[in-house]
Scaffold this motif. Structure first.
Motif, PDB file in Angstrom:
ATOM      1  N   TRP A  55      52.734 -19.902  13.342  1.00 16.95           N
ATOM      2  CA  TRP A  55      53.048 -18.474  13.378  1.00 16.95           C
ATOM      3  C   TRP A  55      52.247 -17.768  14.470  1.00 16.95           C
ATOM      4  O   TRP A  55      52.784 -16.923  15.203  1.00 16.95           O
ATOM      5  N   ASN A  58      54.234 -15.985  17.617  1.00 16.36           N
ATOM      6  CA  ASN A  58      54.147 -14.536  17.767  1.00 16.36           C
ATOM      7  C   ASN A  58      53.159 -14.101  18.845  1.00 16.36           C
ATOM      8  O   ASN A  58      52.909 -12.903  19.001  1.00 16.36           O
ATOM      9  N   ARG A 108      47.055 -13.537   9.722  1.00 16.47           N
ATOM     10  CA  ARG A 108      48.330 -12.905   9.365  1.00 16.47           C
ATOM     11  C   ARG A 108      48.186 -12.061   8.097  1.00 16.47           C
ATOM     12  O   ARG A 108      48.676 -10.923   8.055  1.00 16.47           O
TER      13      ARG A 108
END
Length: 245
Positions: free
Chosen positions: A117, A121, A222
């Motif tokens: 992730w 991102n 996150r």
């Protein structure tokens, strides 16, 4: 009337302070059940439970102040940090709680997902992620489980002078890796690692503690961002990752 202070609030739970009483509000009652049971089992000081009326748990404030805060220099003495290490040793030497902790496979899977992730991102440079992931893998080895707090942030340990007066926030307590607790306690406070280890005693693998610093930081970014916290604040998780380069 006492002022109501919001200590922490996010999608999972909230903690309010009213005078000398902390009100923890958590819609997930199994998490509160775990916290109450862990505090009853722990051989070190914990907050007094004043009352419980789901979804609220009322706890008495601990004397003293937090050992420190992530992202801020700690004003606590080396002796206080050593006392924290000794308290952690006392916890780890206690009988295991009856419930298990997370498995190596679960942690490794989470690490895979969070690193993917972060890369997808473009949250951090890929070389920073890759370097810390290599370091983090050192923590992914078999360990002898102990009674761990599970979220032993420096702000969760209270001291008065050079003595530990109590430890708060036990909802993540479980059977786990002793060095994980030591790593979370010293995350962002590497200058106090030697004091904590001196108080803890025994043979401690510092490379594994440093690996947990990287692993925990990679896993947390996150969640922190999605719950209104800033992992890029000075001295916090992203700075911890950068310090490993």
């Amino acid at each position: 009337m006492n002022e109501v202070k919001v200590v922490v609030a996010h999608q999972d739970c909230a903690t309010l302070r009213v005078g000398d009483v902390f009100l923890k509000i958590d819609a997930t009652q199994t998490r509160t059940d775990r916290e109450v049971e862990a505090m009853a089992l722990a051989p070190i000081p914990t907050p007094e439970i004043l009352w419980r009326e789901p979804p609220v748990l009322a706890l008495a404030a601990l004397p003293g102040t937090a050992l420190g805060r992530l992202g801020q220099p700690s004003a606590s003495s080396p002796a206080a940090w050593a006392a924290a290490g000794a308290a952690v040793r006392q916890l780890h030497d206690a009988p295991l709680p009856p419930w298990p902790g997370r498995s190596l496979d679960e942690i490794a899977s989470d690490l895979d997902g969070e690193c993917a992730w972060l890369v997808a991102n473009e949250v951090l440079p890929t070389d920073l992620i890759a370097r810390n992931r290599r370091i983090a893998e050192t923590a992914l080895r078999p360990w002898t489980p102990v009674f761990t707090h599970g979220d032993l942030q420096v702000a969760h340990v209270f001291v008065d002078g050079d003595e530990v007066t109590g430890v708060i926030d036990w909802s993540e307590a479980s059977r786990g890796d002793a060095l994980f607790d030591l790593a979370i306690l010293t995350l962002g406070h590497e200058e106090h690692l030697d004091d904590v280890v001196a108080g803890y005693g025994g043979d401690v693998d510092l490379d594994v503690i440093r690996a947990w610093w990287s692993l925990r930081s990679l896993l947390a970014i996150r969640w922190l961002a999605e719950h209104g916290f800033d992992p890029s604040a000075p001295g916090c998780e992203i700075d911890v990752l950068r310090s490993r380069m």
